[in-house]
Design an enzyme around this catalytic site. Structure first.
Site, PDB file in Angstrom:
ATOM      1  N   GLU A 162      -4.629   9.132  -0.634  1.00 38.03           N
ATOM      2  CA  GLU A 162      -5.965   8.417  -0.203  1.00 38.03           C
ATOM      3  C   GLU A 162      -6.768   8.129  -0.928  1.00 38.03           C
ATOM      4  OE1 GLU A 162      -5.442   9.109   4.452  1.00 38.03           O
ATOM      5  OE2 GLU A 162      -6.726  10.553   3.481  1.00 38.03           O
ATOM      6  N   GLU A 268       0.896   7.572   6.303  1.00 37.23           N
ATOM      7  CA  GLU A 268       0.486   8.457   7.396  1.00 37.23           C
ATOM      8  C   GLU A 268       0.066   7.692   8.658  1.00 37.23           C
ATOM      9  OE1 GLU A 268      -2.755  10.830   6.025  1.00 37.23           O
ATOM     10  OE2 GLU A 268      -2.025  11.120   3.972  1.00 37.23           O
TER      11      GLU A 268
END
Length: 336
Positions: A162, A268
């Site tokens: 991320e 995710e």
């Protein structure tokens, strides 16, 4: 690092387990599993039969891939540490032996790296940028060779986690220097490829629906000559807006494919455990829509830590198991 390398040398090299990467990954991040097992957790299937969690995921829910995080020098905490290269490799070995493909997520940190924090490993804190690139190169290769010593060649490796605003702050903070960010991505990518040219690399951002974020970040990397294979996305919608968010994410994915030619992986997803019917619908919908992205550019979907029980690690509630250690129906969204 010297101690860590010594640990690799004590591991007798294992024959490589060859599992072809699936055309479409139906995956689960299972990085908490070793720590949960060390704490005494034992999972049951929907019929209440105690079984190995990897067996349940594979044979009951058609999961064909796992995602495993690796930290540089993590603490001994089962929940917020523990996953060093050797423990990650042992888990990857279990998955490969079960016939599953493996994605590694390299957190270039000693603990969680995410949009709000990309903290350098303590051992790297005072490095110059050149030393930092050397550390990324050496540690990435170390993780890859550790995996190979356990008989595993990862199918995919995320260069960071991320990295909305880059990694290894502040040197690699994208808003301060997109060039530095790109150089760090290149270093990680090249280190992976130096060990396994077939392993695909991923740059992973959160909020897959946020087209401006992806255009700025991925576009900035491309303008700086960054080399990587796949664009990764996270998506954690609410029970009320998930359908809209999936539509926006697929639209963003198609725009990115058109602009940069790179395939998309949903690295995710997650949804509240106490809304299992909605979670099942969400999983089914995003799975189907990613799989139907044109030209096979939608590569897969990974659910984050489905094995987590309600409130695990001081409040995580997006797993897919109940307090009685039986699963909810959420993962049935992966079937077919």
């Amino acid at each position: 690092m010297v101690l860590a390398l010594a640990l690799v040398w004590t591991q007798t090299a294992q024959p490589q387990v060859t599992v072809a990467a699936p055309t479409f990954a139906k995956g689960a991040d299972i990085s908490w599993v070793p720590g949960m097992e060390a704490q005494g957790y034992k999972w049951k299937d929907k019929n209440g039969v105690q079984r190995d969690i990897i067996d349940i995921l594979k044979n009951d829910y058609q999961i064909n891939s796992v995602r495993i995080r690796v930290w540089v020098n993590p603490s001994s905490s089962y929940t917020n540490g523990y996953m060093d290269a050797n423990r990650a490799a042992a888990l990857a070995q279990r998955a490969k032996n079960a016939g599953l493909s493996v994605m590694l997520t390299l957190h270039y940190s000693d603990s969680w790296a995410d949009p709000g924090k990309q903290t350098k490993p303590a051992a790297w804190a005072n490095y110059t940028f050149t030393q930092l690139m050397d550390a990324v190169w050496n540690w990435t290769r170390y993780v890859m060779t550790t995996m190979q010593s356990y008989g595993v060649t990862p199918d995919w490796v995320q260069i960071g986690n991320e990295t909305n605003n880059g990694l290894l702050w502040d040197d690699g903070k994208a808003s301060l220097s997109m060039q530095n960010y790109a150089w760090l991505i290149n270093t990680g990518n090249n280190a992976v490829k130096s060990i396994s040219s077939s392993t695909k690399t991923i740059v992973h951002l959160s909020n897959g629906y946020d087209s401006s974020l992806f255009t700025w970040n991925i576009g900035g990397l491309m303008a700086q000559g960054a080399t990587f294979d796949i664009i990764g996305m996270s998506l954690y919608p609410s029970t009320s807006d998930w359908s809209t968010k999936v539509t926006q994410t697929i639209s963003n994915a198609n725009s990115l494919i058109s602009a940069y030619g790179k395939p998309i992986m949903i690295s995710e997803i997650g949804m509240a455990y106490n809304s299992p019917s909605t979670a099942k619908s969400f999983i089914s919908d995003i799975k189907t829509k990613v799989r139907n992205i044109s030209n096979g550019k939608g590569l897969g979907v990974f659910y984050w830590e489905p094995e987590a029980t309600p409130g695990y690690n001081s409040g995580y509630n997006l797993g897919a198991w109940q307090a009685d250690m039986k699963p909810t129906i959420a993962l049935e969204g992966f079937l077919n």
